[in-house]
Design a protein around this motif. Structure first.
Motif, PDB file in Angstrom:
ATOM      1  N   LEU A  91      43.593  44.866  39.153  1.00  0.00           N
ATOM      2  CA  LEU A  91      43.322  43.631  39.891  1.00  0.00           C
ATOM      3  C   LEU A  91      42.209  42.842  39.202  1.00  0.00           C
ATOM      4  O   LEU A  91      42.313  41.620  39.044  1.00  0.00           O
ATOM      5  CB  LEU A  91      42.928  43.942  41.333  1.00  0.00           C
ATOM      6  N   LEU A  92      41.159  43.523  38.774  1.00  0.00           N
ATOM      7  CA  LEU A  92      40.045  42.840  38.128  1.00  0.00           C
ATOM      8  C   LEU A  92      40.459  42.246  36.784  1.00  0.00           C
ATOM      9  O   LEU A  92      40.004  41.165  36.405  1.00  0.00           O
ATOM     10  CB  LEU A  92      38.872  43.805  37.937  1.00  0.00           C
ATOM     11  N   ASP A  93      41.340  42.941  36.076  1.00  0.00           N
ATOM     12  CA  ASP A  93      41.814  42.436  34.783  1.00  0.00           C
ATOM     13  C   ASP A  93      42.652  41.170  34.949  1.00  0.00           C
ATOM     14  O   ASP A  93      42.785  40.381  33.998  1.00  0.00           O
ATOM     15  CB  ASP A  93      42.659  43.501  34.078  1.00  0.00           C
ATOM     16  N   ALA A  94      43.240  40.971  36.137  1.00  0.00           N
ATOM     17  CA  ALA A  94      44.116  39.818  36.379  1.00  0.00           C
ATOM     18  C   ALA A  94      43.358  38.578  36.833  1.00  0.00           C
ATOM     19  O   ALA A  94      43.960  37.508  36.991  1.00  0.00           O
ATOM     20  CB  ALA A  94      45.174  40.181  37.421  1.00  0.00           C
ATOM     21  N   LEU A  95      42.031  38.685  37.034  1.00  0.00           N
ATOM     22  CA  LEU A  95      41.253  37.525  37.460  1.00  0.00           C
ATOM     23  C   LEU A  95      41.259  36.453  36.376  1.00  0.00           C
ATOM     24  O   LEU A  95      41.068  36.755  35.202  1.00  0.00           O
ATOM     25  CB  LEU A  95      39.810  37.943  37.769  1.00  0.00           C
ATOM     26  N   ARG A  96      41.447  35.210  36.782  1.00  0.00           N
ATOM     27  CA  ARG A  96      41.464  34.100  35.818  1.00  0.00           C
ATOM     28  C   ARG A  96      40.990  32.827  36.511  1.00  0.00           C
ATOM     29  O   ARG A  96      41.066  32.709  37.747  1.00  0.00           O
ATOM     30  CB  ARG A  96      42.867  33.899  35.247  1.00  0.00           C
ATOM     31  N   PRO A  97      40.503  31.858  35.763  1.00  0.00           N
ATOM     32  CA  PRO A  97      40.015  30.611  36.355  1.00  0.00           C
ATOM     33  C   PRO A  97      41.127  29.914  37.158  1.00  0.00           C
ATOM     34  O   PRO A  97      42.277  29.838  36.731  1.00  0.00           O
ATOM     35  CB  PRO A  97      39.613  29.768  35.143  1.00  0.00           C
ATOM     36  N   GLY A  98      40.743  29.434  38.346  1.00  0.00           N
ATOM     37  CA  GLY A  98      41.675  28.687  39.181  1.00  0.00           C
ATOM     38  C   GLY A  98      42.578  29.537  40.044  1.00  0.00           C
ATOM     39  O   GLY A  98      43.356  28.995  40.851  1.00  0.00           O
ATOM     40  N   LEU A  99      42.505  30.872  39.907  1.00  0.00           N
ATOM     41  CA  LEU A  99      43.352  31.746  40.718  1.00  0.00           C
ATOM     42  C   LEU A  99      42.888  31.721  42.167  1.00  0.00           C
ATOM     43  O   LEU A  99      41.722  31.980  42.459  1.00  0.00           O
ATOM     44  CB  LEU A  99      43.289  33.179  40.191  1.00  0.00           C
ATOM     45  N   PRO A 100      43.798  31.426  43.126  1.00  0.00           N
ATOM     46  CA  PRO A 100      43.413  31.479  44.532  1.00  0.00           C
ATOM     47  C   PRO A 100      43.360  32.925  45.023  1.00  0.00           C
ATOM     48  O   PRO A 100      44.253  33.723  44.725  1.00  0.00           O
ATOM     49  CB  PRO A 100      44.527  30.692  45.239  1.00  0.00           C
ATOM     50  N   VAL A 101      42.312  33.255  45.749  1.00  0.00           N
ATOM     51  CA  VAL A 101      42.141  34.615  46.258  1.00  0.00           C
ATOM     52  C   VAL A 101      41.699  34.581  47.717  1.00  0.00           C
ATOM     53  O   VAL A 101      41.133  33.602  48.200  1.00  0.00           O
ATOM     54  CB  VAL A 101      41.100  35.410  45.435  1.00  0.00           C
ATOM     55  N   ARG A 102      41.984  35.679  48.391  1.00  0.00           N
ATOM     56  CA  ARG A 102      41.383  35.950  49.691  1.00  0.00           C
ATOM     57  C   ARG A 102      40.215  36.907  49.450  1.00  0.00           C
ATOM     58  O   ARG A 102      40.291  37.766  48.575  1.00  0.00           O
ATOM     59  CB  ARG A 102      42.407  36.577  50.639  1.00  0.00           C
ATOM     60  N   TYR A 103      39.149  36.765  50.228  1.00  0.00           N
ATOM     61  CA  TYR A 103      37.972  37.609  50.030  1.00  0.00           C
ATOM     62  C   TYR A 103      37.490  38.150  51.362  1.00  0.00           C
ATOM     63  O   TYR A 103      37.766  37.589  52.435  1.00  0.00           O
ATOM     64  CB  TYR A 103      36.841  36.812  49.354  1.00  0.00           C
ATOM     65  N   ARG A 104      36.778  39.251  51.299  1.00  0.00           N
ATOM     66  CA  ARG A 104      36.098  39.811  52.479  1.00  0.00           C
ATOM     67  C   ARG A 104      34.864  40.553  52.007  1.00  0.00           C
ATOM     68  O   ARG A 104      34.890  41.272  51.006  1.00  0.00           O
ATOM     69  CB  ARG A 104      37.002  40.762  53.253  1.00  0.00           C
TER      70      ARG A 104
END
Length: 217
Positions: A91-104
Motif C-alpha cells: 500500500l505504501l509503495d502505491a502512494l503517488r501525488p494526487g491519489l485520493p485516499v481515506r484516512y483515520r
C-alpha cells in the motif's frame, strides 16, 4: 525500503487478560511490547516503529498494530484471541501525488502555551484541544505530512489512560479521532509520517495514521 507490518488482534471476550488489556491503554502497551525483542533499551518502541490503535465495532474490539519488525504472535497468552500479520509495504509503495485516499487517526491534539500565557491564565504546560481547535490542529499536521485534506470528521474519544508499573505515573492522553478524505501531495513525506506516527502519546494508542484508496465523487 524497510518492510512495514500491520497486525490485527481480535481479543477473545472470555479471556480475562485480553479484557483487562483492552480496558487500559498502559496494559495494552505492555502487551504489545511483549511481542517484540526485549533487549533494545528505553527507545525500543521508537526503534521498532511500534504504533497501535484500538478499534470498537458492533462485533467487538480489535487492535491494529504497526511495526518495522514482524511481531511474534506466539507470545500472546493462550486463548488470547485471533491474530494475523501482513505487510503494509504494498500500500505504501502505491502512494503517488494526487491519489485520493481515506484516512483515520486517533491523535493527541494539544498545544503548548507560552510560559507567560500559562502563568496569566493558570494553564497546564500542555493543553488538550477540542472542537474546531482540534480540527485546525489536524489540518496543520496533515499538511505537514503530505496530505491535502478534503473532509474531516472529528470524534472526541475516551482518554488513553492507565498507571505505569515502573514509577506509578498515571498516563492520561486526550484522544480525538480524525477521519475523512484527502489527496496525497507528497508521497515520500507521507510514507515517513505513516511509519513514524503523528503527534504525542504514540506509546499508548495515539498517532497511527491509516490510509486506504478512495474514489472521487
Amino acid at each position: 525500503m524497510t518492510t512495514i507490518w500491520l497486525t490485527r488482534i481480535i481479543p477473545n471476550p472470555r479471556n480475562r487478560q485480553a479484557s483487562r488489556d483492552f480496558r487500559n491503554s498502559v496494559e495494552l502497551h505492555y502487551r504489545v511490547m511483549k511481542l517484540f525483542p526485549d533487549n533494545l533499551g528505553d527507545q525500543a518502541r521508537k526503534q521498532l516503529g511500534i504504533l497501535f490503535r484500538a478499534e470498537e465495532t458492533p462485533q467487538g474490539p480489535y487492535l491494529l498494530l504497526q511495526s518495522r519488525t514482524q511481531p511474534d504472535l506466539n507470545l500472546l497468552p493462550p486463548d488470547y484471541g485471533k491474530a494475523d500479520t501482513r505487510p503494509l509495504s504494498p500500500l505504501l509503495d502505491a502512494l503517488r501525488p494526487g491519489l485520493p485516499v481515506r484516512y483515520r487517526i486517533d491523535a493527541n491534539a494539544v498545544r503548548k502555551p507560552r510560559k507567560t500565557t500559562q502563568e496569566l491564565h493558570g494553564l497546564k504546560p500542555v493543553v488538550a484541544l477540542t472542537g474546531p481547535a482540534a480540527v485546525e490542529w489536524w489540518r496543520r499536521q496533515a499538511e505537514q505530512s503530505g496530505l491535502k485534506i478534503d473532509t474531516v470528521h472529528a470524534t472526541q474519544l475516551i482518554a488513553a489512560s492507565g498507571l505505569k508499573a515502573q514509577d506509578k505515573q498515571r498516563i492520561h492522553n486526550a484522544r480525538t479521532r480524525f477521519e475523512g478524505n484527502a489527496l496525497i501531495s507528497d508521497p515520500a513525506l507521507l510514507r515517513r509520517r505513516v511509519e513514524e506516527g503523528i503527534g504525542r502519546g504514540k506509546a499508548y494508542g495515539c498517532g497511527l495514521l491509516s490510509l486506504a484508496p478512495a474514489t472521487t465523487a
